[in-house]
Design a protein around this motif. Sequence first.
Motif, short mmCIF file in Angstrom:
data_model
loop_
_atom_site.label_atom_id
_atom_site.label_comp_id
_atom_site.label_asym_id
_atom_site.label_seq_id
_atom_site.Cartn_x
_atom_site.Cartn_y
_atom_site.Cartn_z
N GLU A 540 0.80 -1.23 0.00
CA GLU A 540 0.00 0.00 0.00
C GLU A 540 0.83 1.28 0.00
N LEU A 541 2.13 1.16 0.06
CA LEU A 541 2.96 2.35 0.28
C LEU A 541 3.52 2.98 -0.97
N HIS A 542 3.24 2.42 -2.15
CA HIS A 542 3.68 3.08 -3.38
C HIS A 542 3.02 4.46 -3.48
N PRO A 543 3.75 5.48 -3.86
CA PRO A 543 3.16 6.84 -3.91
C PRO A 543 1.94 6.93 -4.82
N ASP A 544 1.92 6.07 -5.87
CA ASP A 544 0.81 6.16 -6.83
C ASP A 544 -0.32 5.18 -6.52
N GLY A 545 -0.28 4.57 -5.35
CA GLY A 545 -1.41 3.74 -4.93
C GLY A 545 -1.06 2.28 -4.70
N MET A 600 11.13 18.04 15.73
CA MET A 600 10.80 18.42 14.34
C MET A 600 9.31 18.77 14.26
N GLU A 601 8.98 19.57 13.26
CA GLU A 601 7.58 19.95 13.08
C GLU A 601 6.79 18.73 12.59
N ILE A 602 5.52 18.73 12.93
CA ILE A 602 4.69 17.55 12.66
C ILE A 602 4.54 17.30 11.16
N GLU A 603 4.63 18.33 10.33
CA GLU A 603 4.44 18.17 8.89
C GLU A 603 5.68 17.65 8.17
N ARG A 604 6.77 17.52 8.86
CA ARG A 604 8.02 17.15 8.19
C ARG A 604 7.92 15.74 7.59
N ILE A 605 8.44 15.58 6.37
CA ILE A 605 8.47 14.29 5.70
C ILE A 605 9.75 13.55 6.13
N VAL A 610 6.57 7.73 0.03
CA VAL A 610 5.68 6.66 0.45
C VAL A 610 4.31 7.24 0.75
N ARG A 611 3.28 6.43 0.51
CA ARG A 611 1.90 6.87 0.63
C ARG A 611 1.50 7.13 2.08
N SER A 612 2.21 6.50 3.03
CA SER A 612 1.85 6.66 4.44
C SER A 612 2.05 8.08 4.94
N ASN A 613 2.77 8.91 4.21
CA ASN A 613 2.92 10.31 4.62
C ASN A 613 1.58 11.03 4.67
N ASN A 614 0.59 10.50 3.97
CA ASN A 614 -0.75 11.11 3.95
C ASN A 614 -1.65 10.56 5.06
N TRP A 615 -1.17 9.56 5.83
CA TRP A 615 -1.99 8.95 6.86
C TRP A 615 -1.83 9.73 8.17
N THR A 616 -2.43 10.88 8.23
CA THR A 616 -2.16 11.79 9.36
C THR A 616 -2.69 11.28 10.69
N TYR A 622 3.87 6.77 11.78
CA TYR A 622 5.01 7.10 12.65
C TYR A 622 5.87 5.87 12.93
N PHE A 623 5.24 4.69 12.98
CA PHE A 623 6.05 3.48 13.15
C PHE A 623 6.92 3.27 11.91
N ILE A 624 6.37 3.53 10.73
CA ILE A 624 7.13 3.42 9.48
C ILE A 624 8.31 4.38 9.50
N GLU A 625 8.11 5.57 10.03
CA GLU A 625 9.23 6.50 10.16
C GLU A 625 10.35 5.92 11.01
N MET A 626 10.01 5.39 12.17
CA MET A 626 11.02 4.83 13.06
C MET A 626 11.72 3.64 12.41
N VAL A 627 10.95 2.78 11.75
CA VAL A 627 11.52 1.61 11.08
C VAL A 627 12.50 2.06 9.99
#
Length: 706
Positions: A540-545, A600-605, A610-616, A622-627
């Motif tokens: 599910e994490l491809h930017p285009d879907g 860091m600011e909450i909006e930082r990529i 990855v598509r999860s950046n839109n899962w606010t 956030y787990f994906i970020e840490m991983v």
Amino acid sequence: MSLLEQDPPMEQQVDQDLAGTLNLTRVALELGEAHTVETGSLTAVLPVTSTSILTLRNTLSPVLNSPSCVSKVLVVCPESLLAQARLAVRLAVRDAPESDHHPDISLSPWNGDPVAAVLHAVPQLSTERILLLDDTGFSGLSDRTREMLLCPIAADLPVGPRGVTGSAGNLSCALPSIEIRPASYLLPPFFLPSSLVQEVYEDWADLGHAVSGSREDRLGGILRGLGDPDSNWCNIPQYRTSYVADLFTPSSSDPFSTKGGLFVFLLPDINTLRVLLQFVCRVQESGNSIKILLYSEPRTLLGQTHNFNCRVQYDATSVTGYPTIPDWLDRLEREAEVIFTVDEPATQAARSERATIVRIPRDDLPYAYWMGSLSLAEWKCAVLWFYSPRPCLNLHGLTDWHVPQIQISIITQDRPQSLERLLSSLTRGRYFGDSVSLRMNMEQSSNLETIRVVDAYQWSHGTVFAHRRVVHGGLLPAVVESWYPHSNDSYGILLEDDVELSPLFYAWIKMGILRYRYGEARNQAAPLFGISLYQQKNIELHPDGRRPFDARKLFAENNIPDPSTPYLSQIPCSWGAVYFPEHWREFHTYLANRLSETTMEIERIVVPDVRSNNWTKSWKKYFIEMVHMRGYVMLYPNYARFVSLSTNHLEIGSHVKDRPKDKQEAFMLPLMDLGSSVHLLDLPGGRLPEWDALPALNLTGFLVSL
């Protein structure tokens, strides 16, 4: 104490051979004079598996199309396949020519070994004769042999084209022959009088022994084929494994192997040993020594195993002279590393200052086969070198199988029907004697029906704790705050209420935890943050879907030696997974800092593209970020046909606003049933791979190096 039978003197053996020849001649005359059974006096019993369900319609055809004396057909079928079986039966009857003598066909649900299912069903039948089939039906038989089976003669012992000859320790497959030959026991298909099966037998050998024990000529059956074309049936695995190896009674002077540890099995009787033979033989094949005590077996007897080239020995308290289990344990030549027992009052006296003692409920024994894949270090709970340099000890300082504490945490709000489905799957789960605590986490907005379901649920495997928020928090805190590890031996299974579990989900988790957390040092890896129950069918994490994903296809295309291997992925699973204590604590710290915006600011990529950046509102973002930043991975299953240990029903909720059929099909997976043709040990070499043999994938499903 040796219980091995001695060979008879040569003169006696010649007399026995002559007597056997005369008896066979007499039986041949009787068979030649026997009349054909009357129409309506024969029931056929046919097992169905997940493989044979696809051909059931054709398998039934000979019974419906040929001249047949069969009046009833009992199809024993896993519950998960009942709907498909009903359809196949309807289609087979529809295709059959019109007749006044079509047999009645009924379905009987079963879960487990199909041989045991057939033999358990037989004593309930009311016809004078029974035709026993395996899931292939009449495959590989000549027309004449098939006709002989469908309208058999009224013989007083089992008759069929396939069987096993010889005596214990010297068994062989009987090649097809037109001539009548004696058999120790038969293998399907064969017919027999129903009077010979008044009790339940565990396998074909057990039935053959019972038949031969009731006859002066000691025949377990008669082999009779009529020009069958398949002369190579002996090499078909399902038949070959039925006659190759023997169970032997023991010799007290049997030498110990020095390669591994000593495993002691305390089992009630020979039938229980047969249930566990795959497991016991696997332990022995790994270089360990085996000692077996049958503590309630009143007889000294021989049995047959279902494992290739495996011989095991056993003692029985009725013949060893040792009246109690402790007496028997005290007289072992060395101390055991592992004592495996059935969890019942008779074994409570088993104690050891050194051994790991594993007590398994009797009902779980048929599904304990996966334990045979464990190494001695995994049984013993070896040193956790990367964070806790100490052996796996209990409060008394003894090594303990139960030190890893696996806790289940459920997150629910207002889907009571979904919650009931999840709880039902938990009830069906096999926990192999472990104590497992259960925590129910309800949102502030949980409705009354959800609260009622939580209040009414009965959990028999450990403590239950119910928690309900007083302020609505949303899914992110509901998941993250649902579990917090109390020690480095604490593991959390996180389940949202639209998940459903396989009955074997706990076995998959425990097998993985023991291997990659408590086993040999080379397999203990700090980057592993958890074990998924769900098998990925999409990325599910491809930017285009979303994109379809098939790990087995990917591995085959990249020349990975065994495409069936489990694999590592950076993607955290939210549809059924266990998380490890250090990483979950670390995530709590990371998330608290991230949401406070102190670093860091909450909006930082943090993770590009990855598509999860839109899962606010998702904790997975956030787990994906840490991983991503720390190089962590999760273990995923990779079974054939996407058979999974959990599935997601894609219910309407916080992140799902609609559920069209194509979307449901993209996410729902078949669950591994107790009687499934796909097994936990359908793995490379029949065990979880070494750590460095696991393929690794990045967040978008491409192979990477760790």
